[in-house]
Motif scaffolding. Structure first.
Motif, PDB file in Angstrom:
ATOM      1  N   ARG A 109       0.836  -1.203   0.000  1.00 25.74           N
ATOM      2  CA  ARG A 109       0.000   0.000   0.000  1.00 25.74           C
ATOM      3  C   ARG A 109       0.868   1.249   0.000  1.00 25.74           C
ATOM      4  O   ARG A 109       0.545   2.243  -0.641  1.00 25.74           O
ATOM      5  CB  ARG A 109      -0.920   0.009   1.219  1.00 25.74           C
ATOM      6  CG  ARG A 109      -2.124  -0.896   1.011  1.00 25.74           C
ATOM      7  CD  ARG A 109      -3.056  -0.792   2.170  1.00 25.74           C
ATOM      8  NE  ARG A 109      -2.627  -1.837   3.110  1.00 25.74           N
ATOM      9  CZ  ARG A 109      -2.975  -1.894   4.367  1.00 25.74           C
ATOM     10  NH1 ARG A 109      -3.738  -0.979   4.890  1.00 25.74           N
ATOM     11  NH2 ARG A 109      -2.560  -2.878   5.123  1.00 25.74           N
ATOM     12  N   TYR A 154       2.221   1.898  -3.455  1.00 26.34           N
ATOM     13  CA  TYR A 154       1.191   2.368  -4.377  1.00 26.34           C
ATOM     14  C   TYR A 154       0.888   3.850  -4.141  1.00 26.34           C
ATOM     15  O   TYR A 154       0.827   4.635  -5.075  1.00 26.34           O
ATOM     16  CB  TYR A 154      -0.080   1.525  -4.214  1.00 26.34           C
ATOM     17  CG  TYR A 154      -1.183   1.941  -5.155  1.00 26.34           C
ATOM     18  CD1 TYR A 154      -1.087   1.681  -6.509  1.00 26.34           C
ATOM     19  CD2 TYR A 154      -2.304   2.601  -4.678  1.00 26.34           C
ATOM     20  CE1 TYR A 154      -2.085   2.067  -7.378  1.00 26.34           C
ATOM     21  CE2 TYR A 154      -3.306   2.990  -5.539  1.00 26.34           C
ATOM     22  CZ  TYR A 154      -3.189   2.721  -6.886  1.00 26.34           C
ATOM     23  OH  TYR A 154      -4.183   3.105  -7.736  1.00 26.34           O
ATOM     24  N   CYS A 155       0.687   4.235  -2.887  1.00 22.39           N
ATOM     25  CA  CYS A 155       0.379   5.636  -2.586  1.00 22.39           C
ATOM     26  C   CYS A 155       0.827   5.927  -1.160  1.00 22.39           C
ATOM     27  O   CYS A 155       0.157   5.553  -0.196  1.00 22.39           O
ATOM     28  CB  CYS A 155      -1.103   5.921  -2.752  1.00 22.39           C
ATOM     29  SG  CYS A 155      -1.528   7.651  -2.418  1.00 22.39           S
ATOM     30  N   ARG A 156       1.949   6.586  -1.047  1.00 19.87           N
ATOM     31  CA  ARG A 156       2.529   6.855   0.271  1.00 19.87           C
ATOM     32  C   ARG A 156       1.628   7.719   1.125  1.00 19.87           C
ATOM     33  O   ARG A 156       1.498   7.503   2.324  1.00 19.87           O
ATOM     34  CB  ARG A 156       3.889   7.514   0.110  1.00 19.87           C
ATOM     35  CG  ARG A 156       4.879   6.602  -0.534  1.00 19.87           C
ATOM     36  CD  ARG A 156       6.172   7.307  -0.833  1.00 19.87           C
ATOM     37  NE  ARG A 156       6.998   6.395  -1.593  1.00 19.87           N
ATOM     38  CZ  ARG A 156       8.059   6.754  -2.260  1.00 19.87           C
ATOM     39  NH1 ARG A 156       8.422   8.018  -2.280  1.00 19.87           N
ATOM     40  NH2 ARG A 156       8.759   5.861  -2.921  1.00 19.87           N
ATOM     41  N   ARG A 157       0.986   8.694   0.523  1.00 16.85           N
ATOM     42  CA  ARG A 157       0.130   9.596   1.298  1.00 16.85           C
ATOM     43  C   ARG A 157      -1.092   8.863   1.848  1.00 16.85           C
ATOM     44  O   ARG A 157      -1.458   9.035   3.011  1.00 16.85           O
ATOM     45  CB  ARG A 157      -0.297  10.784   0.429  1.00 16.85           C
ATOM     46  CG  ARG A 157      -1.077  11.823   1.170  1.00 16.85           C
ATOM     47  CD  ARG A 157      -0.181  12.529   2.168  1.00 16.85           C
ATOM     48  NE  ARG A 157      -0.925  13.564   2.853  1.00 16.85           N
ATOM     49  CZ  ARG A 157      -0.568  14.082   4.008  1.00 16.85           C
ATOM     50  NH1 ARG A 157       0.533  13.691   4.585  1.00 16.85           N
ATOM     51  NH2 ARG A 157      -1.295  14.999   4.574  1.00 16.85           N
ATOM     52  N   ALA A 158      -1.713   8.043   1.012  1.00 15.06           N
ATOM     53  CA  ALA A 158      -2.871   7.281   1.472  1.00 15.06           C
ATOM     54  C   ALA A 158      -2.474   6.327   2.594  1.00 15.06           C
ATOM     55  O   ALA A 158      -3.204   6.165   3.573  1.00 15.06           O
ATOM     56  CB  ALA A 158      -3.492   6.509   0.311  1.00 15.06           C
ATOM     57  N   TRP A 159      -1.294   5.686   2.458  1.00 17.74           N
ATOM     58  CA  TRP A 159      -0.822   4.802   3.518  1.00 17.74           C
ATOM     59  C   TRP A 159      -0.627   5.586   4.812  1.00 17.74           C
ATOM     60  O   TRP A 159      -1.037   5.144   5.882  1.00 17.74           O
ATOM     61  CB  TRP A 159       0.497   4.128   3.121  1.00 17.74           C
ATOM     62  CG  TRP A 159       1.067   3.351   4.257  1.00 17.74           C
ATOM     63  CD1 TRP A 159       0.744   2.082   4.610  1.00 17.74           C
ATOM     64  CD2 TRP A 159       2.019   3.820   5.217  1.00 17.74           C
ATOM     65  NE1 TRP A 159       1.441   1.719   5.726  1.00 17.74           N
ATOM     66  CE2 TRP A 159       2.239   2.772   6.126  1.00 17.74           C
ATOM     67  CE3 TRP A 159       2.712   5.010   5.400  1.00 17.74           C
ATOM     68  CZ2 TRP A 159       3.121   2.883   7.195  1.00 17.74           C
ATOM     69  CZ3 TRP A 159       3.589   5.128   6.466  1.00 17.74           C
ATOM     70  CH2 TRP A 159       3.798   4.072   7.346  1.00 17.74           C
TER      71      TRP A 159
END
Length: 86
Positions: A19, A22-27
């Protein structure tokens, strides 16, 4: 590891690495406990992915059936040609 002070942060699990890549900010937001606001879009995306997965599975089954029927047709053609020679 021995000698390191205990951390108050929850441990990062291996499944979270995917995760994160894929998207560090979302993680990071999920890691900090923030819930996504676009739940409807996420649900629609999951449904679309599930539908696409079913379509792919059906496509693979039909492809296997086509190969089997093509092979059967070829065997019947050979049998017909061999019987016609007798």
């Amino acid at each position: 590891m021995p000698g390191l002070p205990p951390s108050r942060e929850p441990p990062i699990r291996v499944s979270e690495i995917g995760r994160w890549t894929y998207c560090r900010r979302a993680w990071w937001l999920a890691y900090r406990g923030h819930a996504p606001r676009n739940r409807a879009a996420l649900a629609a995306g999951k449904a679309a992915h599930a539908d696409h997965g079913r379509q792919i599975a059906t496509s693979l089954r039909l492809e296997r059936l086509a190969v089997i029927l093509g092979g059967l047709g070829f065997v019947l053609l050979l049998a017909t040609l061999l019987i016609g020679r007798l």
